[in-house]
Enzyme design. Structure first.
Site, mmCIF file in Angstrom:
data_model
loop_
_atom_site.group_PDB
_atom_site.id
_atom_site.type_symbol
_atom_site.label_atom_id
_atom_site.label_comp_id
_atom_site.label_asym_id
_atom_site.label_seq_id
_atom_site.Cartn_x
_atom_site.Cartn_y
_atom_site.Cartn_z
ATOM 1 N N TRP A 1 -2.762 -3.237 -2.037
ATOM 2 C CA TRP A 1 -2.787 -4.685 -1.869
ATOM 3 C C TRP A 1 -3.408 -4.685 -0.878
ATOM 4 O O TRP A 1 -3.032 -5.194 0.465
ATOM 5 C CB TRP A 1 -0.883 -3.870 -1.502
ATOM 6 C CG TRP A 1 -0.476 -5.470 -2.564
ATOM 7 C CD1 TRP A 1 -0.821 -6.692 -3.274
ATOM 8 C CD2 TRP A 1 -0.647 -6.692 -0.835
ATOM 9 N NE1 TRP A 1 -0.558 -7.840 -3.027
ATOM 10 C CE2 TRP A 1 -0.725 -8.236 -1.316
ATOM 11 C CE3 TRP A 1 -0.848 -7.050 0.141
ATOM 12 C CZ2 TRP A 1 -0.116 -9.180 -1.173
ATOM 13 C CZ3 TRP A 1 -1.009 -7.885 0.915
ATOM 14 C CH2 TRP A 1 -0.590 -9.212 -0.388
ATOM 15 N N LYS B 1 11.672 -15.413 -11.290
ATOM 16 C CA LYS B 1 11.643 -14.351 -12.347
ATOM 17 C C LYS B 1 10.847 -14.576 -13.247
ATOM 18 O O LYS B 1 9.396 -13.696 -13.301
ATOM 19 C CB LYS B 1 13.261 -14.018 -12.970
ATOM 20 C CG LYS B 1 13.514 -12.608 -12.770
ATOM 21 C CD LYS B 1 13.562 -11.611 -12.226
ATOM 22 C CE LYS B 1 13.008 -11.437 -10.554
ATOM 23 N NZ LYS B 1 13.435 -11.163 -9.504
ATOM 24 N N ASN C 1 -1.384 1.613 5.799
ATOM 25 C CA ASN C 1 -0.669 0.870 5.115
ATOM 26 C C ASN C 1 0.007 -0.119 6.605
ATOM 27 O O ASN C 1 0.581 0.038 7.517
ATOM 28 C CB ASN C 1 1.013 1.413 4.562
ATOM 29 C CG ASN C 1 1.956 0.417 4.702
ATOM 30 O OD1 ASN C 1 1.348 -0.999 3.867
ATOM 31 N ND2 ASN C 1 3.503 0.757 4.337
ATOM 32 N N GLY C 2 -0.484 -1.582 6.040
ATOM 33 C CA GLY C 2 -0.582 -2.698 6.898
ATOM 34 C C GLY C 2 -1.276 -2.748 7.180
ATOM 35 O O GLY C 2 -2.322 -3.169 7.231
ATOM 36 N N CYS D 1 0.760 -1.125 0.157
ATOM 37 C CA CYS D 1 0.346 -0.628 0.102
ATOM 38 C C CYS D 1 0.565 0.701 0.040
ATOM 39 O O CYS D 1 2.015 0.839 0.882
ATOM 40 C CB CYS D 1 -0.576 0.003 1.006
ATOM 41 S SG CYS D 1 -2.013 -1.338 0.893
ATOM 42 N N ARG E 1 3.263 -0.894 -4.845
ATOM 43 C CA ARG E 1 3.044 -1.034 -3.475
ATOM 44 C C ARG E 1 1.704 -1.645 -3.596
ATOM 45 O O ARG E 1 2.408 -2.710 -2.876
ATOM 46 C CB ARG E 1 3.649 0.174 -2.521
ATOM 47 C CG ARG E 1 4.588 1.145 -2.618
ATOM 48 C CD ARG E 1 4.456 1.874 -1.670
ATOM 49 N NE ARG E 1 4.478 1.374 -0.689
ATOM 50 C CZ ARG E 1 5.658 1.462 0.157
ATOM 51 N NH1 ARG E 1 6.525 1.482 0.045
ATOM 52 N NH2 ARG E 1 5.674 0.703 2.064
ATOM 53 N N HIS F 1 16.105 -37.988 -7.632
ATOM 54 C CA HIS F 1 14.452 -38.730 -6.946
ATOM 55 C C HIS F 1 13.815 -37.767 -5.897
ATOM 56 O O HIS F 1 12.973 -37.781 -4.460
ATOM 57 C CB HIS F 1 16.088 -38.021 -4.588
ATOM 58 C CG HIS F 1 17.087 -38.009 -5.386
ATOM 59 N ND1 HIS F 1 17.762 -39.479 -4.656
ATOM 60 C CD2 HIS F 1 17.909 -37.035 -5.011
ATOM 61 C CE1 HIS F 1 19.101 -39.666 -4.603
ATOM 62 N NE2 HIS F 1 20.240 -38.229 -4.932
ATOM 63 N N LYS G 1 5.896 -4.535 -4.657
ATOM 64 C CA LYS G 1 7.230 -4.487 -4.570
ATOM 65 C C LYS G 1 7.172 -4.698 -2.952
ATOM 66 O O LYS G 1 8.888 -5.144 -2.917
ATOM 67 C CB LYS G 1 7.546 -3.279 -5.059
ATOM 68 C CG LYS G 1 9.139 -2.683 -4.813
ATOM 69 C CD LYS G 1 9.509 -3.457 -6.297
ATOM 70 C CE LYS G 1 11.080 -3.164 -6.118
ATOM 71 N NZ LYS G 1 11.872 -4.367 -6.833
ATOM 72 N N GLU H 1 6.772 -15.312 -11.246
ATOM 73 C CA GLU H 1 6.158 -14.263 -10.980
ATOM 74 C C GLU H 1 5.935 -13.191 -12.094
ATOM 75 O O GLU H 1 4.650 -12.323 -11.978
ATOM 76 C CB GLU H 1 7.066 -13.252 -9.988
ATOM 77 C CG GLU H 1 8.340 -12.839 -10.166
ATOM 78 C CD GLU H 1 8.529 -11.656 -8.910
ATOM 79 O OE1 GLU H 1 8.345 -10.739 -8.861
ATOM 80 O OE2 GLU H 1 10.155 -11.573 -8.624
ATOM 81 N N GLU I 1 16.830 -18.126 -8.339
ATOM 82 C CA GLU I 1 15.924 -16.523 -8.873
ATOM 83 C C GLU I 1 15.205 -16.615 -10.843
ATOM 84 O O GLU I 1 14.510 -16.784 -10.372
ATOM 85 C CB GLU I 1 17.969 -16.097 -9.242
ATOM 86 C CG GLU I 1 17.105 -14.465 -9.322
ATOM 87 C CD GLU I 1 16.108 -13.897 -8.578
ATOM 88 O OE1 GLU I 1 15.265 -14.135 -7.739
ATOM 89 O OE2 GLU I 1 15.571 -12.933 -9.164
HETATM 90 O O1 M6R Z 1 12.552 -5.294 -0.704
HETATM 91 P P1 M6R Z 1 13.258 -6.940 -0.378
HETATM 92 O O2 M6R Z 1 14.434 -7.196 -1.141
HETATM 93 O O3 M6R Z 1 13.156 -6.768 1.318
HETATM 94 O O4 M6R Z 1 12.291 -7.834 -1.321
HETATM 95 C C1 M6R Z 1 12.227 -9.318 -0.667
HETATM 96 C C2 M6R Z 1 10.958 -9.771 -1.613
HETATM 97 O O5 M6R Z 1 9.824 -9.704 -1.057
HETATM 98 C C3 M6R Z 1 10.943 -9.674 -3.225
HETATM 99 O O6 M6R Z 1 12.615 -10.249 -3.927
HETATM 100 C C4 M6R Z 1 10.080 -10.008 -4.304
HETATM 101 O O7 M6R Z 1 10.535 -12.119 -4.099
HETATM 102 C C5 M6R Z 1 10.494 -9.813 -5.804
HETATM 103 N N1 M6R Z 1 8.756 -9.620 -6.280
HETATM 104 C C6 M6R Z 1 11.200 -10.630 -6.466
HETATM 105 O O8 M6R Z 1 11.407 -10.371 -8.011
#
Ligand code: M6R
Length: 609
Positions: free
Chosen positions: A74, A486, A100-101, A2, A27, A505, A604, A489, A482
């Site tokens: 959000w 990517k 926010n929260g 948010c 956000r 396994h 984010k 998501e 990673e």
């Molecule tokens: O701001 P941060 O690096 O702590 O965020 C951690 C994760 O939320 C962040 O890396 C998330 O996994 C991304 N969407 C990945 O692309």
């Protein structure tokens, strides 16, 4: 999650707030709203969907005002609907709140407000409770009412409140969720993050935890947890406003992928002295301290966690200290063994991820030294750490993290090298060679980026797939995780990463005719093992895309297609190998018509548990 923006001044609050919200859409972006003081009342307008919907809703209305607050959401409590969008008001519509929260005890408060004060709720949110709570305590001083309401609330939050009874001010509170106040000329602001205010101010106050701030046109007063006014140094924002713009790229993600050579150059060179030695100025790691550490925890979430996986390889190899990597949401609840000989490294782009922050506090309370690797200057993780190693990625706006990851990797290598060299666990020659190799990375990365068109072509043959596997060994395994994150998501393809040696396994049961497997084979030492793994999956019908270093031509006989990265030390291949995977995910998502910078269900900055 948010985003909050508030403005008190002489200009059009609606325009300024909407502009600010657009910069915070990363956000959260499932609904948006605004509360403006006009004609003696607080006018609230809100809408499900993106900020564009809100703009459309109010475009023909005369809502000229010089005071207001806005929100981009959000959803946590209640679906993303018009009614659940913020701001929320009290029953008399005297005041409005953005939040926010999460208010953890909202059900208890809801029951009390309904029973004792006859409150009838309009939404399913926890936020609405705040508006009614303030109203219960509100006589003639909004600040005092907010103090009393906050005393009843449990959870993590940043809130902003405006009232028709005191239309010249915004009262805002921070508890475990980011909040800043912007200092203007004849106007002042509140916001969740700097990009919202970059167009208007460069001088800000970073509001600390449990602080309340009262913002008027001419004044900003910060109150500490004891409700006493406190003075705060002004924080000067040095970011270029363009850094938070797309700069001709179709998406922030693509722009940020291309910014990696610069981010890596900055992150490295700001830590090298004239003689090419690593200097960790401001970070207290003496030889004695380093020698004292018996254990290192690296704790983070998502992409930052994946940077930690590579960090483990680097630090164990270079500094010979055992490293455990954990996701923050698990670390904090498993009663980890931590003592004063533990170094706790938190990695976070935003520095506001609640799980990471909570894990950090847990480690600190048990006596660990806390070093954080953070991108956002002055963020909560940075402020609560003993030492901070900033990444120089610049603002990262796309939800999918790219340049933050590679700069985090660079920090991991520098920390490992510094510790190893200081401790004497690596030779001078190896240390110098390693740094020379790191210096070459920005230019090598530019070479990798030249493959963009061919990766785009490759994506055309892959984007209709619904399942992808990523495999690798050693540091390649961390990069496989990673690459897989990517892809999933931003494209919503079901992708899964696993250590190549672990396939047999269980997971190999899923490999069948034409299953796509992206196989990372950059490690000279493990190359033959990877070729065997590729043969095993090919024998079961898999289609394989190999990723290896130039010169490893043998892989062409095994994989259906190959992506090459320039020759470099095995230890640092992740700095290069992740980039084709970022580009592949980007182009696949684009071909699937996905909303790349704002993927569904994500935000984010994850400031809730
Ligand atoms: O701001 P941060 O690096 O702590 O965020 C951690 C994760 O939320 C962040 O890396 C998330 O996994 C991304 N969407 C990945 O692309």
């Amino acid at each position: 999650m948010c985003g909050i923006v508030g403005y008190v001044g002489n200009d059009d609050a609606r325009e300024i707030i909407i502009e600010g919200l657009k910069k915070l859409e990363y956000r959260g972006y499932d609904s948006a709203g605004i509360a403006l003081y006009k004609d003696g009342k607080i006018q609230v307008r809100k809408s499900a969907g993106r900020i564009a919907n809100l703009e459309k809703l109010i475009e023909t209305e005369d809502l000229h005002s010089t005071v207001g607050i806005g929100h981009t959401r959000w959803a946590t409590h209640g679906a993303p609907s018009d009614v659940n969008a913020h701001p929320h008001s009290d029953m008399a519509n005297t005041l409005a709140v953005v939040h926010n929260g999460i208010i953890e005890n909202y059900l208890e408060l809801k029951e009390w407000l309904a029973k004792e004060h006859g409150v009838v709720f309009r939404s399913e949110t926890d936020t609405e409770v705040i508006a009614h709570l303030i109203s219960v305590y509100y006589e003639d001083d909004l600040k005092e009412a907010v103090f009393k309401a906050v005393d009843k609330m449990r959870g993590a939050y940043a809130i902003g409140v405006v009232s028709a009874k005191e239309p010249d001010k915004i009262v805002a509170v921070r508890k475990d969720a980011p909040l800043i106040a912007g200092i203007g000329e004849g106007c002042n602001f509140i916001a969740s993050d700097i990009p919202a205010l970059l167009k208007y101010v460069r001088r800000i106050y970073l509001i600390e935890n449990n602080e309340t701030v009262v913002v008027t046109r001419d004044d900003i007063t910060i109150y500490n947890a004891d409700r006493q006014p406190v003075t705060r140094d002004v924080f000067h924002v040095t970011w270029d406003a363009d850094a938070a713009e797309k700069d001709g790229y179709e998406h922030f993600m693509l722009k940020e992928i291309h910014e990696q050579p610069k981010g890596l150059f900055e992150t490295l060179n700001r830590r090298l002295d004239d003689r090419g030695n690593i200097r960790l100025d401001g970070i207290h790691l003496t030889k004695e301290e380093i020698q004292q550490f018996t254990k290192i925890y690296i704790v983070a979430c998502g992409t930052a966690y994946h940077a930690g996986l590579v960090g483990k390889f680097a630090i164990e190899k270079l500094a010979k200290i055992p490293v455990e990597v954990d996701v923050a949401s698990e670390f904090r609840y498993r009663d980890p063994f931590v003592d004063d000989k533990t170094l706790f490294i938190a990695i976070s782009q935003s520095g506001e991820t609640l799980d990471t922050l909570a894990a950090l506090r847990e480690a600190k309370s048990k006596g660990a030294r806390v070093l954080s690797v953070v991108n956002v200057v002055g963020s909560s993780v940075a402020r609560e750490s003993d030492d901070v190693f900033y990444t120089w990625a610049g603002p990262e706006i796309a939800v999918a993290s790219t340049k933050a990851y590679t700069t985090q990797l660079m920090c991991m290598y520098l920390i490992g090298l510094y510790m190893g060299y200081t401790k004497g666990t690596i030779t001078e020659e190896y240390y110098r060679h390693f740094i020379d190799e790191l210096r070459m990375i920005p230019d090598k990365l530019k070479e990798v980026l030249k493959q963009e068109d061919s990766i785009h072509e490759m994506a055309k043959g892959l984007y209709r797939r619904e399942q992808v596997f990523f495999i690798g060994r050693g540091v390649d395994c961390g990069v496989a995780y990673e690459g897989s994150l990517k892809l999933k998501e931003i494209s919503y393809i079901n992708s899964f990463a696993i250590a190549a040696g672990e396939l047999k396994h269980g997971t190999i049961a899923l490999i069948e005719q034409d299953t796509l497997v992206i196989s990372l084979a950059t490690q000279d030492r493990l190359f033959e093992k990877m070729l065997s793994n590729i043969q095993e999956i090919k024998a079961r019908g898999a289609t394989v895309i190999g990723l290896s270093k130039e010169g490893n031509k043998e892989i062409e006989g095994q994989a259906n297609q190959v992506i090459y990265i320039p020759e470099c030390m095995d230890e640092i291949t992740p700095l290069l190998s992740v980039v084709p995977l970022q580009l592949l995910a980007y182009y696949i998502a684009r071909l699937r018509g996905c909303d790349i910078d704002k993927p569904k269900n994500l935000a984010k900055s994850v400031t809730v548990e």
